[in-house]
Design a protein around this motif. Structure first.
Motif, mmCIF file in Angstrom:
data_model
loop_
_atom_site.group_PDB
_atom_site.id
_atom_site.type_symbol
_atom_site.label_atom_id
_atom_site.label_comp_id
_atom_site.label_asym_id
_atom_site.label_seq_id
_atom_site.Cartn_x
_atom_site.Cartn_y
_atom_site.Cartn_z
ATOM 1 N N ARG A 124 15.939 -10.106 12.615
ATOM 2 C CA ARG A 124 17.068 -9.291 13.058
ATOM 3 C C ARG A 124 16.557 -7.939 13.547
ATOM 4 O O ARG A 124 16.022 -7.148 12.770
ATOM 5 N N LEU A 125 16.732 -7.704 14.837
ATOM 6 C CA LEU A 125 16.163 -6.507 15.461
ATOM 7 C C LEU A 125 16.577 -5.217 14.760
ATOM 8 O O LEU A 125 15.742 -4.355 14.468
ATOM 9 N N ASP A 126 17.872 -5.117 14.435
ATOM 10 C CA ASP A 126 18.342 -3.862 13.830
ATOM 11 C C ASP A 126 17.754 -3.664 12.437
ATOM 12 O O ASP A 126 17.354 -2.550 12.078
ATOM 13 N N VAL A 127 17.673 -4.738 11.659
ATOM 14 C CA VAL A 127 17.118 -4.612 10.302
ATOM 15 C C VAL A 127 15.623 -4.259 10.385
ATOM 16 O O VAL A 127 15.117 -3.432 9.629
ATOM 17 N N LEU A 128 14.945 -4.877 11.346
ATOM 18 C CA LEU A 128 13.506 -4.643 11.497
ATOM 19 C C LEU A 128 13.212 -3.188 11.897
ATOM 20 O O LEU A 128 12.352 -2.531 11.302
ATOM 21 N N THR A 129 13.958 -2.704 12.882
ATOM 22 C CA THR A 129 13.679 -1.333 13.334
ATOM 23 C C THR A 129 14.043 -0.317 12.245
ATOM 24 O O THR A 129 13.364 0.687 12.067
ATOM 25 N N GLN A 130 15.088 -0.633 11.493
ATOM 26 C CA GLN A 130 15.473 0.209 10.359
ATOM 27 C C GLN A 130 14.325 0.298 9.346
ATOM 28 O O GLN A 130 13.932 1.371 8.897
ATOM 29 N N ARG A 131 13.750 -0.870 9.043
ATOM 30 C CA ARG A 131 12.645 -0.934 8.074
ATOM 31 C C ARG A 131 11.416 -0.191 8.614
ATOM 32 O O ARG A 131 10.711 0.494 7.876
ATOM 33 N N MET A 132 11.156 -0.342 9.915
ATOM 34 C CA MET A 132 10.011 0.333 10.510
ATOM 35 C C MET A 132 10.184 1.849 10.444
ATOM 36 O O MET A 132 9.225 2.583 10.200
ATOM 37 N N ALA A 133 11.418 2.290 10.641
ATOM 38 C CA ALA A 133 11.688 3.731 10.562
ATOM 39 C C ALA A 133 11.403 4.230 9.148
ATOM 40 O O ALA A 133 10.772 5.278 8.962
ATOM 41 N N GLU A 134 11.847 3.453 8.142
ATOM 42 C CA GLU A 134 11.585 3.833 6.743
ATOM 43 C C GLU A 134 10.091 3.992 6.482
ATOM 44 O O GLU A 134 9.677 4.822 5.688
ATOM 45 N N LEU A 135 9.299 3.145 7.150
ATOM 46 C CA LEU A 135 7.856 3.146 6.901
ATOM 47 C C LEU A 135 7.104 4.013 7.905
ATOM 48 O O LEU A 135 5.875 4.044 7.927
ATOM 49 N N ASP A 136 7.879 4.705 8.749
ATOM 50 C CA ASP A 136 7.266 5.623 9.695
ATOM 51 C C ASP A 136 6.399 4.909 10.741
ATOM 52 O O ASP A 136 5.403 5.458 11.205
ATOM 53 N N LEU A 137 6.773 3.677 11.071
ATOM 54 C CA LEU A 137 6.032 2.964 12.113
ATOM 55 C C LEU A 137 6.679 3.278 13.459
ATOM 56 O O LEU A 137 7.899 3.271 13.576
ATOM 57 N N ASP A 138 5.828 3.512 14.449
ATOM 58 C CA ASP A 138 6.318 3.905 15.767
ATOM 59 C C ASP A 138 6.708 2.664 16.574
ATOM 60 O O ASP A 138 5.874 1.794 16.821
ATOM 61 N N GLU A 139 7.981 2.607 16.990
ATOM 62 C CA GLU A 139 8.446 1.428 17.753
ATOM 63 C C GLU A 139 7.625 1.214 19.014
ATOM 64 O O GLU A 139 7.458 0.084 19.461
ATOM 65 N N LYS A 140 7.124 2.295 19.584
ATOM 66 C CA LYS A 140 6.330 2.181 20.819
ATOM 67 C C LYS A 140 5.095 1.304 20.613
ATOM 68 O O LYS A 140 4.676 0.578 21.505
ATOM 69 N N ASP A 141 4.508 1.378 19.407
ATOM 70 C CA ASP A 141 3.309 0.583 19.137
ATOM 71 C C ASP A 141 3.618 -0.912 18.969
ATOM 72 O O ASP A 141 2.720 -1.736 18.973
ATOM 73 N N TYR A 142 4.886 -1.232 18.754
ATOM 74 C CA TYR A 142 5.259 -2.619 18.452
ATOM 75 C C TYR A 142 6.241 -3.173 19.477
ATOM 76 O O TYR A 142 6.967 -4.111 19.185
ATOM 77 N N TRP A 143 6.237 -2.585 20.668
ATOM 78 C CA TRP A 143 7.264 -2.965 21.664
ATOM 79 C C TRP A 143 7.293 -4.471 21.925
ATOM 80 O O TRP A 143 8.344 -5.085 22.013
ATOM 81 N N TRP A 144 6.106 -5.076 21.987
ATOM 82 C CA TRP A 144 6.056 -6.522 22.286
ATOM 83 C C TRP A 144 6.552 -7.337 21.097
ATOM 84 O O TRP A 144 7.190 -8.386 21.257
ATOM 85 N N TYR A 145 6.278 -6.845 19.882
ATOM 86 C CA TYR A 145 6.732 -7.533 18.672
ATOM 87 C C TYR A 145 8.260 -7.472 18.596
ATOM 88 O O TYR A 145 8.912 -8.446 18.227
ATOM 89 N N LEU A 146 8.820 -6.349 18.998
ATOM 90 C CA LEU A 146 10.278 -6.201 18.996
ATOM 91 C C LEU A 146 10.919 -7.053 20.099
ATOM 92 O O LEU A 146 12.003 -7.607 19.907
ATOM 93 N N ASP A 147 10.225 -7.196 21.218
ATOM 94 C CA ASP A 147 10.714 -8.070 22.296
ATOM 95 C C ASP A 147 10.984 -9.486 21.790
ATOM 96 O O ASP A 147 11.935 -10.141 22.217
ATOM 97 N N LEU A 148 10.123 -9.955 20.876
ATOM 98 C CA LEU A 148 10.291 -11.318 20.351
ATOM 99 C C LEU A 148 11.665 -11.476 19.706
ATOM 100 O O LEU A 148 12.229 -12.564 19.685
ATOM 101 N N ARG A 149 12.181 -10.391 19.143
ATOM 102 C CA ARG A 149 13.504 -10.413 18.499
ATOM 103 C C ARG A 149 14.630 -10.321 19.528
ATOM 104 O O ARG A 149 15.767 -10.708 19.252
ATOM 105 N N LYS A 150 14.304 -9.768 20.690
ATOM 106 C CA LYS A 150 15.325 -9.584 21.725
ATOM 107 C C LYS A 150 15.603 -10.863 22.494
ATOM 108 O O LYS A 150 16.705 -11.110 22.933
#
Ligand code: 4AD
Ligand code: MG
Length: 462
Positions: free
Chosen positions: A395-421
């Motif tokens: 779930r894209l929203d849950v994943l990005t929420q979790r990444m924010a909690e862990l201070d992971l930069d979405e820019k570094d994982y753009w392709w990984y997030l695409d898989l969810r899109k």
């Protein structure tokens, strides 16, 4: 010439026939009339006895002095010896020394410590123990490929050099083309990887999972099998800095499907090795772990245990056992806890599931309780964790929420997030440590002794 595996497997076919064999001397003893040499060419676990007589060969004195590890060519007759310990021997008509060995050969016929054997990693494959270990390691590797290929999984080669830290544990070996004595710096004074070969910070992979996920969402069922690197400074008998990991990834699948796959795979590997290396397994059963064969037989014939992390913590607390590291909900289970669970409480391989999210990686799927994630570790008696896996957060929203909690930069994982899109269906996978399962199957005690050339802190002779 005939290889010794063939000769051992089809002895009857060669009875009373003259053949040529080659091999290295394991032992040599003689009187002044006749002598016995055990040779081994490495194709089979057991050696072959050569009988040589002063009357039959013209270089008797030379052969009687042949040193351990010299290489011989032997022409002789296969003679069945049903009353003797070995089923047949070869009566020599001709023995030629093809390559001498020096008298200071370190592996003389006696017991050597494992520590000593590690110092001669270039010679130890010639010993019984390591001959057995490395043939089993080879068979385990092949069995893994066979299991997945027979089930139509696609083998994917994920990168060794990577820009992403899958586990987020910061245990990566950096690689860089920058001059680190005087690296270029940004205005804020940080190292400027823009001038590096890849234009960013890169490392050796700690896991091929994230890349395997991209292929799972294209091929449904895939696996990786490759070298993996971790700069964790743990001097344990279970950790190496370079090891091999197998990572299947399956789409349209949840945690339950993942565990079923893992259990079927482990049983398949064990059965394959038992069938293809009976002599080696007999040897381990006798010299490494009494009852090994019985243990493995039980494993393939019974179901693995299942317990949630929360239940496991309760069981450990109730056990009354004094652990070095006290048990509380939220702790990362330590080896002592893992081994107690699988060895004392369940007494069989055990999946522990649904760990607190705080102690697991960012990509694991959050459970309904918002506290735990859909993880599964497989613990086995004697070794502890051999598999770590999970259902992935799709779930894209849950994943990005979790990444924010862990201070992971979405820019570094753009392709990984695409898989969810784009059709990011539920999926799951796990990582099996090759060395861990080899330890488990052989009863060997130390990861350094199942790696051909172990890479552990402060050791890299080769
Ligand atoms: O539990 P881990 O860290 O899981 C992962 O890396 C996931 N990305 C796997 C996945 O879901 N695809 O590592 C998986 C397994 C462990 O259970 C262990 O068997 C082995 O890899 N392992 C090691 N083996 C030897 N030396 C080390 N330093 C190891 N670290 C992990
Ligand atoms: Mg793990």
């Amino acid at each position: 010439d005939i290889q010794l595996r063939e000769l051992h497997r089809n002895t009857a076919q060669y009875a009373d026939k003259e053949i040529v064999v080659r091999g290295w001397v394991r032992t040599n003893r003689s009187s002044n009339k006749f002598g016995f040499i055990e040779i081994n060419d490495g194709t089979f676990f057991k050696s072959v006895q050569i009988v040589y007589e002063a009357d039959k060969i013209d270089n008797f004195d030379q052969i009687a002095k042949a040193l351990i590890s010299s290489a011989l060519m032997v022409r002789g007759t296969v003679t069945l010896t049903p009353e003797a310990k070995q089923p047949f021997e070869i009566k020599a008509a001709e023995v030629v020394i093809e390559a001498d060995s020096a008298a200071d050969y370190p592996l003389q016929k006696k017991r050597h410590s494992m520590e000593f054997m590690r110092e001669i990693a270039h010679l130890r494959p010639r010993s019984n123990t390591f001959s057995a270990v490395f043939r089993v390691r080879s068979l385990v590797s092949y069995a893994i490929h066979k299991f997945f290929q027979d089930n139509d999984f696609v083998y994917v080669h994920t990168p060794i050099v990577t820009g992403s830290d899958c586990e987020g544990a910061g245990e990566m070996f950096r690689i860089t083309t920058l001059d680190m004595e005087n690296p270029p710096r940004t205005e804020e004074g940080k190292i400027d990887y823009g001038e590096d070969f890849f234009g960013k910070e890169t490392s050796l992979t700690v896991s091929g999972q994230l890349e395997a996920e991209t292929f799972a969402l294209a091929f449904r069922n895939v696996y990786t099998f490759g070298p993996t690197f971790r700069a964790e400074n743990s001097y344990t008998a279970r950790h190496a800095s370079e090891f091999w990991m197998i990572e299947p990834e399956i789409a349209f699948a949840d945690l339950e499907d993942n565990m079923e796959l893992a259990e079927a795979m482990v049983k398949y590997i064990i059965n394959y090795v038992l069938e293809h290396a009976p002599e080696e397994m007999e040897f381990f059963n006798k010299f490494m772990e009494k009852g090994l064969l019985e243990r493995l037989d039980n494993i393939v014939n019974s179901d693995f245990g299942r317990v949630t992390y929360t239940e496991a913590v309760e069981l450990l607390k109730k056990s009354g056992k004094e652990f070095q590291y006290p048990v509380e909900w939220g702790i990362d289970l330590q080896t002592e806890h893992e081994r107690y669970l699988t060895e004392e409480i369940f007494k069989k391989p055990l999946f522990v599931t649904d760990y607190p999210k705080e102690i697991k990686a960012f990509y694991m799927r959050l459970n309904e309780d918002n506290k735990t994630v859909a993880a599964c570790d497989l613990l086995v008696p004697g070794v502890g964790e051999i598999i770590g896996g999970s259902q992935r957060e799709e779930r894209l929203d849950v994943l990005t929420q979790r990444m924010a909690e862990l201070d992971l930069d979405e820019k570094d994982y753009w392709w990984y997030l695409d898989l969810r899109k784009y059709g990011g269906v539920k999926h799951a996978g796990y990582g099996l440590g090759l060395e861990r399962i080899v330890l488990y199957i052989t009863g060997m005690g130390n990861i350094r002794d199942v790696l051909p050339f172990p890479r552990t802190p402060k050791t890299a002779e080769f």
